[in-house]
Write an enzyme that holds these catalytic residues in place. Structure first.
Site, PDB file in Angstrom:
ATOM      1  N   LYS A  35     -11.622  -4.734   4.482  1.00 19.83           N
ATOM      2  CA  LYS A  35     -10.956  -3.741   5.332  1.00 19.83           C
ATOM      3  C   LYS A  35     -11.882  -2.541   5.486  1.00 19.83           C
ATOM      4  CE  LYS A  35      -6.909  -0.770   5.711  1.00 19.83           C
ATOM      5  NZ  LYS A  35      -5.561  -0.458   5.200  1.00 19.83           N
TER       6      LYS A  35
ATOM      7  N   LYS B 216     -10.375  -6.882   8.680  1.00 22.09           N
ATOM      8  CA  LYS B 216      -9.670  -5.868   9.476  1.00 22.09           C
ATOM      9  C   LYS B 216     -10.588  -4.678   9.713  1.00 22.09           C
ATOM     10  CE  LYS B 216      -5.844  -2.696   9.071  1.00 22.09           C
ATOM     11  NZ  LYS B 216      -4.893  -2.073   8.185  1.00 22.09           N
TER      12      LYS B 216
ATOM     13  N   CYS C 108       0.875  -1.171   0.000  1.00 24.95           N
ATOM     14  CA  CYS C 108       0.000   0.000   0.000  1.00 24.95           C
ATOM     15  C   CYS C 108       0.906   1.213   0.000  1.00 24.95           C
ATOM     16  CB  CYS C 108      -0.879  -0.002   1.248  1.00 24.95           C
ATOM     17  SG  CYS C 108      -2.066   1.354   1.265  1.00 24.95           S
TER      18      CYS C 108
ATOM     19  N   CYS D 232      -4.045   6.031  -0.050  1.00 25.02           N
ATOM     20  CA  CYS D 232      -3.606   4.697  -0.484  1.00 25.02           C
ATOM     21  C   CYS D 232      -3.587   4.568  -2.005  1.00 25.02           C
ATOM     22  CB  CYS D 232      -4.504   3.630   0.124  1.00 25.02           C
ATOM     23  SG  CYS D 232      -4.562   3.704   1.921  1.00 25.02           S
TER      24      CYS D 232
ATOM     25  N   GLU E  29     -16.476  -8.683  -1.458  1.00 23.13           N
ATOM     26  CA  GLU E  29     -15.045  -8.351  -1.503  1.00 23.13           C
ATOM     27  C   GLU E  29     -14.190  -9.620  -1.412  1.00 23.13           C
ATOM     28  OE1 GLU E  29     -13.182  -5.815  -1.951  1.00 23.13           O
ATOM     29  OE2 GLU E  29     -14.301  -3.972  -1.551  1.00 23.13           O
TER      30      GLU E  29
HETATM   31  C1  PBG Z   1      -2.476   0.825   5.114  1.00 23.99           C
HETATM   32  C2  PBG Z   1      -2.612   0.164   6.421  1.00 23.99           C
HETATM   33  C3  PBG Z   1      -3.183   0.695   7.580  1.00 23.99           C
HETATM   34  C4  PBG Z   1      -3.079  -0.288   8.551  1.00 23.99           C
HETATM   35  C5  PBG Z   1      -2.443  -1.368   8.000  1.00 23.99           C
HETATM   36  N1  PBG Z   1      -2.180  -1.082   6.652  1.00 23.99           N
HETATM   37  C6  PBG Z   1      -3.689   2.035   7.880  1.00 23.99           C
HETATM   38  C7  PBG Z   1      -4.842   2.620   7.220  1.00 23.99           C
HETATM   39  O1  PBG Z   1      -5.600   2.017   6.458  1.00 23.99           O
HETATM   40  O2  PBG Z   1      -4.977   3.801   7.492  1.00 23.99           O
HETATM   41  C8  PBG Z   1      -3.588  -0.131   9.961  1.00 23.99           C
HETATM   42  C9  PBG Z   1      -3.070  -1.092  10.957  1.00 23.99           C
HETATM   43  C10 PBG Z   1      -3.337  -0.745  12.361  1.00 23.99           C
HETATM   44  O3  PBG Z   1      -4.089   0.168  12.708  1.00 23.99           O
HETATM   45  O4  PBG Z   1      -2.749  -1.445  13.199  1.00 23.99           O
HETATM   46  N2  PBG Z   1      -1.159   0.741   4.634  1.00 23.99           N
END
Ligand code: PBG
Length: 324
Positions: free
Chosen positions: A195, A248, A120, A130, A233
Site C-alpha cells: 500500500k 493499492k 485500520c 493508522c 512486503e
Molecule cells: C485506511 C484506508 C484508506 C483507504 C482504504 N483504507 C485511506 C488511507 O490510507 O488514507 C483509501 C481508499 C480509497 O482511496 O479509495 N483505512
C-alpha cells in the site's frame, strides 16, 4: 513474423473473432464494492468528490447490498464512519460499533454475500493516523493489539474476510494469532500488502473524514518510487498468514500488480482507489472522455496486469454493463 505472410488484422476482422482471441476479459466475479456505513436512520449522504457514492446508515446500506447482490457482485468491503473519535480509536474495536453491527445485519439478510472489513483505526482516531500516536511518532507494536482486537470483533460479527490496511509491521501475524486463539481459524486475511503513500486517497479521506491532523502517512505507507520493496512486503505478509495480498492504488501501480502476480502463488487483489474513480467521473462529467468506456478499460487493465479481484467504486456501474 513478416508481412505479407502475417497480417494481424485477420484476427481483428469481426466481433466474433475478437471474442475468440481475447486474452483477458472482465467479469462481475472480479468485482468487490467498497461501502461506507455511518450511524443514524435514512441517511444517504453523497460524497462530493465521488459522484454516485454515499455514506449510508445501516437501513440504506442494506438496500444497496440488495442491489449489489442482485447484480451478481460476490463481495463488499465495509468502511465505518463512527460518531465519536478518540486518540485510541476505541470505536474501531467496539463489538457493537458501526461496522460490527453492519456485518451482522448484512450477513443475516444476505448470507451469501462475502463481507470484507477494513481493519485500520484511522477512521476512528481523532488524529486520523493508522496507528497509536506518541508525540509525533506513530507506534507500531502498540498498535498491533488494537488491530487484532478490531479484527476479532469483525470476525465474531460474521465477517468472511478481514483486510488490514494500516501498514504496521507484523500486523498479519498478530491478527492471525488472535483469530486462531478465538476460534476464527477460518476467517480469511486479505492484507493490503503493498500500500503506497498516495495522493489518490484524497476523496476517500473526505468520505471517511480520516485525513491525518498532523504529518502524513509516509512513515508507514510505501514510497511510490519503490518496486522491490513491494515484494518484501508481500512475501512477509504471506509468511505471516495472509491468504490474499493486495496492491493499492491500482492504476498507477500496474507494474507492481504484474510483478506481484508473477512472484506469488496466492490470489492477488488490487484496489482502484477513490482518486482513480474521481478522475474518471470528473472528466466524464465534462464530456472529455467517454466515462463508461474508460471505466471498463481501466478495470480491464488492472485485471490484465494480474489482479484476480478488483476493489472498485465502479462495481455496480460496471456490473450493469457486464450483465447486459
Ligand atoms: C485506511 C484506508 C484508506 C483507504 C482504504 N483504507 C485511506 C488511507 O490510507 O488514507 C483509501 C481508499 C480509497 O482511496 O479509495 N483505512
Amino acid at each position: 513474423m513478416s508481412f505479407p505472410i502475417h497480417r494481424y488484422r485477420r484476427l481483428r476482422a469481426n466481433a466474433g473473432i475478437l471474442r475468440m482471441v481475447r486474452e483477458t476479459s472482465l467479469s462481475t466475479d472480479d468485482l468487490i464494492e467498497p461501502m461506507f456505513v455511518c450511524e443514524g436512520k435514512g441517511v444517504r449522504q453523497e460524497i462530493s468528490s465521488m459522484p454516485g457514492i454515499a455514506r449510508c446508515s445501516l437501513d440504506e446500506l442494506l438496500k444497496d447490498v440488495r442491489e449489489t447482490q442482485s447484480l451478481g457482485i460476490p463481495a463488499i468491503i465495509l468502511f465505518g464512519i463512527p460518531d465519536k473519535k478518540d486518540s485510541r480509536g476505541s470505536e474501531a474495536y467496539n463489538p457493537d460499533g458501526i461496522v460490527q453491527r453492519a456485518v451482522r445485519e448484512v450477513k443475516s439478510a444476505f448470507p451469501d454475500m462475502v463481507v470484507i472489513t477494513d481493519v485500520c483505526i484511522d477512521e476512528y482516531t481523532d488524529h486520523g493516523h493508522c496507528g497509536l500516536v506518541e508525540g509525533n511518532k506513530i507506534l507500531n507494536d502498540a498498535t498491533l493489539e488494537l488491530l487484532s482486537k478490531m479484527a476479532e470483533t469483525h470476525a465474531r460479527a460474521g465477517a468472511d474476510i478481514v483486510a488490514p490496511s494500516d501498514m504496521m509491521d507484523g500486523r498479519v501475524q498478530a491478527i492471525r494469532k488472535t483469530l486462531d486463539e478465538t476460534s476464527h481459524e477460518d476467517t480469511i486475511i486479505l492484507s493490503y500488502a503493498a500500500k503506497y503513500a498516495s495522493g489518490f486517497y484524497g476523496p476517500f479521506r473526505e468520505a471517511a473524514d480520516s485525513s491525518p491532523k498532523f504529518g502524513d502517512r509516509c512513515s508507514y505507507q510505501m514510497d511510490p518510487g519503490n518496486s522491490d520493496e513491494s515484494l518484501r512486503e508481500v512475501f512477509q505478509d504471506i509468511e505471516e498468514g495472509a491468504d490474499i495480498v493486495m496492491v493499492k492504488p491500482a492504476l498507477s501501480y500496474l507494474d507492481i500488480i504484474r510483478r506481484v502476480r508473477q512472484e506469488v502463488q496466492v490470489p492477488v487483489a488490487a484496489y482502484s482507489v477513490s482518486g482513480e474513480y474521481a478522475m474518471v467521473k470528473a472528466a466524464a462529467e465534462r464530456d472529455w472522455v467517454d466515462g463508461e468506456r474508460v471505466m471498463l478499460e481501466i478495470l480491464l487493465s488492472i485485471k490484465r496486469a494480474g489482479a484476480q479481484m478488483i476493489l472498485t467504486y465502479f462495481a455496480r456501474e460496471a456490473a450493469k454493463i457486464l450483465n447486459a
